[in-house]
Design an enzyme around this catalytic site. Structure first.
Site, short mmCIF file in Angstrom:
data_model
loop_
_atom_site.label_atom_id
_atom_site.label_comp_id
_atom_site.label_asym_id
_atom_site.label_seq_id
_atom_site.Cartn_x
_atom_site.Cartn_y
_atom_site.Cartn_z
N SER A 1 12.83 21.06 -17.04
CA SER A 1 11.58 21.78 -17.25
C SER A 1 11.88 22.99 -18.12
O SER A 1 12.95 23.59 -18.01
CB SER A 1 11.02 22.22 -15.91
N HIS B 1 0.84 -1.22 0.00
CA HIS B 1 0.00 0.00 0.00
C HIS B 1 0.87 1.26 0.00
O HIS B 1 0.43 2.30 0.47
CB HIS B 1 -0.94 0.05 1.22
#
Ligand code: ARG
Length: 461
Positions: A282, A160
């Protein structure tokens, strides 16, 4: 379109837009080298139907086409002329080169036979390619696992995405390698299925009244035997679908470790660093280093899954034998397979640029009370029931959490198991079962996986 392979019974030209709609040339050019091999085998099958001179002229023309395929000129020529498919284009090019002899090549064969046969040759080729890449990835992971095992690098394995138990990084790497080995095994089964029965000589759907030597064609193409039922042969896409299935499964295998590598590359984790070669920046934020290849690989399984669903769906509900729907199947098989293999290869390349930051992983292997299970096991070994041990250790976790500290020897002492491990390495060394993260078990798994990789490489590649 100059490339029509029919016309005698037609009084009017086809609608150009519909003809273009029906063309698969852009998608099936990848089958060109396989069609040339099929066409050669068909010349052999035609045997006495052809004069020796015509057979020689056809072989020479096919050699020329093969050279044009290799140097790229065939694709350029076929694309500017406009054909329904690569099979018609090759037939036309043979006629250009061989003159009247070229007109004899299509005796006793249909494009239905060619599509079915070339897809099997394509499946063999791509299955070998897929297996090779998958085995390369598995071997690279095992190499990394061996050195990580020596260094005893630890990792808080999660379920999880929550800290679960400490493991060796080598254990994680060996786990990831397993699914690539299984992918290679799946590819190997596809390649072997694709070498069983040869559809060539099905002659559209009913077999031929020409004396075709189907066995000769089958053997020349590396098949064990001709198919046994022409009606089935021209409509069967089972192996093509299995190829796409194997490619899709390999892409999914690559997507799962990609997810972890993406997260591990974040500053919040800092477990791995990617070389510049496998990172992008970026256009706006100057500081960014993005792990794009692994994000793209993570997503690539989706395209293959879509293609597989589309390919399978295009065969659903169509009657036996060939129907034009199968052109769509071919499209999906080729696109899905090429995309999945490209992603698999991108994973192989990008993985070479991953550096594991041992100290960052090891330092946090105990975070989140990952040794709690070992403490509970020790309490069980001392005689408690599983439920009581779970409760008692849970209470110690609550206490430690309240004090903002990890589990420590005081917890082991309070539980009457003073020698129980409360550190991540102790946890790993305390594991006893086969297949566990204990270094000996990991070493055994690494050796077995190595053997599987070598065995597959030797028997198949
Ligand atoms: N272009 C078709 C394909 O690639 C083959 C056509 C086969 N036969 C026919 N009669 N239309 O699947």
């Amino acid at each position: 379109m100059s490339g029509l392979q029919w016309g005698g019974r037609f009084a009017a030209a086809p609608d150009a837009a519909l003809l273009a709609f029906g063309s698969s040339l852009a998608d099936d050019l990848v089958l060109a080298p396989f069609d040339v091999r099929c066409s050669r085998a068909h010349v052999a099958a035609l045997g006495p139907v052809l004069s020796a001179g015509d057979a020689a002229a056809l072989r020479a023309a096919l050699d020329l086409v093969a050279a044009e395929i290799d140097d790229g000129s065939f694709a350029a020529w076929a694309t500017t002329h406009g054909f329904e498919d690569v099979h018609g284009a090759i037939d036309a090019r043979v006629r250009d080169h061989a003159g009247v002899a070229g007109e004899r090549l299509h005796a006793g064969r249909s494009r239905n036979d060619q599509v079915a046969t070339t897809l099997l040759l394509y499946a063999r080729d791509r299955a070998v390619r897929g297996a090779r890449i998958a085995l390369d990835v598995a071997a690279a992971m095992e190499d990394r696992a061996e050195s990580a095992l020596e260094r005893r690098t630890l990792l808080a394995a999660t379920t999880h995405w929550q800290p679960a138990q400490p493991v060796l990084l080598a254990f994680w790497l060996d786990a990831a390698a397993q699914s690539f080995v299984r992918a290679a095994e799946r590819f190997a089964r596809v390649a072997s299925d694709a070498a069983r029965f040869c559809p060539l000589g099905s002659a559209a759907l009913a077999g031929s009244s020409l004396p075709l030597d189907r066995a000769a064609a089958a053997h020349e193409l590396g098949f064990a035997a001709p198919t046994r039922n022409a009606l089935d042969s021209v409509g069967d896409r089972d192996v093509a679908l299995d190829l796409l299935h194997a490619a899709m499964r390999a892409a999914v295998a690559a997507s799962r470790p990609s997810e972890e590598l993406v997260i591990w590359a974040t500053p919040a984790f800092g477990y791995v660093r990617l070389d510049d070669a496998a990172s992008t920046g970026s256009s706006l934020m100057p500081q960014k280093r993005n792990p794009d290849p692994f994000e793209l690989v993570r997503a690539a399984g989706a395209r293959a899954i879509g293609a597989y669903a589309g390919a399978l769906a295009s065969t659903n509900g169509i009657a036996l034998s060939y129907h034009r729907d199968l052109q769509e199947t071919k499209f999906q098989v080729i696109h899905g397979t090429e995309a999945a293999l490209t992603a698999l290869d991108a994973f192989r390349r990008a993985f070479a640029h991953v550096h594991f930051i041992d100290h960052a992983m090891t330092a946090r292997a105990g975070d989140g009370y990952t040794v709690a299970t070992d403490l509970a096991d020790a309490v069980i070994l001392a005689g408690a029931t599983a439920r009581d041990a779970h409760r008692a250790v849970g209470e110690r976790v609550l206490l430690a959490e309240e004090h903002g500290r990890p589990l420590d020897p005081s917890d082991a002492a309070a539980l009457d198991v003073p020698s129980a491990p409360v550190d991540p390495l102790g946890s790993v060394l305390g594991k006893r079962t086969a297949g566990s993260t204990h270094p000996d078990a990991v070493a055994a798994s690494l050796a077995a996986t190595r053997e599987a990789i070598t065995g597959l490489s030797e028997s198949f590649l």
